[in-house]
Design a protein around this motif. Structure first.
Motif, short mmCIF file in Angstrom:
data_model
loop_
_atom_site.label_atom_id
_atom_site.label_comp_id
_atom_site.label_asym_id
_atom_site.label_seq_id
_atom_site.Cartn_x
_atom_site.Cartn_y
_atom_site.Cartn_z
N ALA A 57 0.82 -1.22 0.00
CA ALA A 57 0.00 0.00 0.00
C ALA A 57 0.85 1.27 0.00
O ALA A 57 0.50 2.26 -0.64
CB ALA A 57 -0.94 0.00 1.21
N THR A 58 1.98 1.25 0.71
CA THR A 58 2.82 2.44 0.79
C THR A 58 3.87 2.49 -0.31
O THR A 58 4.43 3.55 -0.58
CB THR A 58 3.53 2.53 2.15
OG1 THR A 58 4.38 1.40 2.31
CG2 THR A 58 2.53 2.60 3.28
N GLY A 59 4.16 1.36 -0.93
CA GLY A 59 5.18 1.33 -1.97
C GLY A 59 6.59 1.45 -1.41
O GLY A 59 7.51 1.79 -2.14
N SER A 60 6.75 1.20 -0.12
CA SER A 60 8.07 1.31 0.49
C SER A 60 8.18 0.32 1.65
O SER A 60 7.20 -0.28 2.05
CB SER A 60 8.30 2.73 0.99
OG SER A 60 7.35 3.06 1.98
N ALA A 61 9.39 0.21 2.16
CA ALA A 61 9.63 -0.70 3.29
C ALA A 61 10.71 -0.11 4.16
O ALA A 61 11.44 0.79 3.75
CB ALA A 61 10.06 -2.07 2.78
N MET A 108 9.83 5.39 6.07
CA MET A 108 9.01 4.75 5.05
C MET A 108 8.95 5.59 3.78
O MET A 108 8.07 5.42 2.95
CB MET A 108 7.60 4.51 5.58
CG MET A 108 7.49 3.43 6.63
SD MET A 108 7.80 1.78 6.00
CE MET A 108 6.31 1.49 5.07
N ASN A 109 9.89 6.50 3.61
CA ASN A 109 9.95 7.32 2.42
C ASN A 109 10.36 6.47 1.23
O ASN A 109 11.42 5.85 1.23
CB ASN A 109 10.97 8.47 2.63
CG ASN A 109 10.94 9.45 1.49
OD1 ASN A 109 10.16 9.33 0.57
ND2 ASN A 109 11.80 10.45 1.59
N PRO A 110 9.53 6.42 0.17
CA PRO A 110 9.86 5.55 -0.96
C PRO A 110 11.02 6.05 -1.82
O PRO A 110 11.46 5.32 -2.70
CB PRO A 110 8.55 5.48 -1.75
CG PRO A 110 7.82 6.71 -1.40
CD PRO A 110 8.23 7.06 0.00
N PHE A 111 11.49 7.25 -1.60
CA PHE A 111 12.57 7.76 -2.46
C PHE A 111 13.82 8.01 -1.69
O PHE A 111 13.94 8.46 -0.67
CB PHE A 111 12.13 9.04 -3.16
CG PHE A 111 10.94 8.82 -4.05
CD1 PHE A 111 11.06 8.11 -5.22
CD2 PHE A 111 9.69 9.27 -3.69
CE1 PHE A 111 9.97 7.89 -6.02
CE2 PHE A 111 8.59 9.07 -4.48
CZ PHE A 111 8.73 8.36 -5.67
#
Length: 111
Positions: A57-61, A108-111
């Motif tokens: 859902a968040t696209g990050s880990a 949890m920042n995807p970038f």
């Protein structure tokens, strides 16, 4: 001479090995009733689904999400025996472990 607590710990955790004398880590050691592990197996599977859904859902880990998934995965591999450890599960566990070093610790920042 060891204490009673040390002897119990060693018997329950340290001496559990596979055929190559490797220790078998699993969260199922914590189950109070080993005759009925179904609720524990269901709980581990549902926790894994929940953690995976968060990442999807968040696209990050982050480190803790992947560590939780890896511990759950290793728990199933330890009790699955040769049937569960035969295919691609060991490779997936290894890749999951390596992914621990590729993600941020808490962010949890995807970038």
């Amino acid at each position: 001479s060891d204490s009673t607590m040390a002897t119990v710990f060693r018997d329950k955790f340290w001496y559990r090995t596979d055929g190559m004398e490797r220790p078998l880590p699993t969260l199922l050691w914590l189950a109070p009733n080993r005759d009925n592990l179904n609720p524990w197996l269901d709980g581990l599977a549902n926790t894994g689904l929940f953690l995976s859904t968060i990442m999807l859902a968040t696209g990050s880990a982050n480190f803790f999400l992947i560590l939780g998934l890896w511990i759950i995965q290793r728990s199933f591999m330890s009790v699955g025996g040769p049937w569960y450890g035969y295919g691609w599960e060991p490779q997936l566990a290894e890749l999951t472990f390596h992914a621990l070093f590729l993600v941020p610790l808490v962010s949890m920042n995807p970038f």
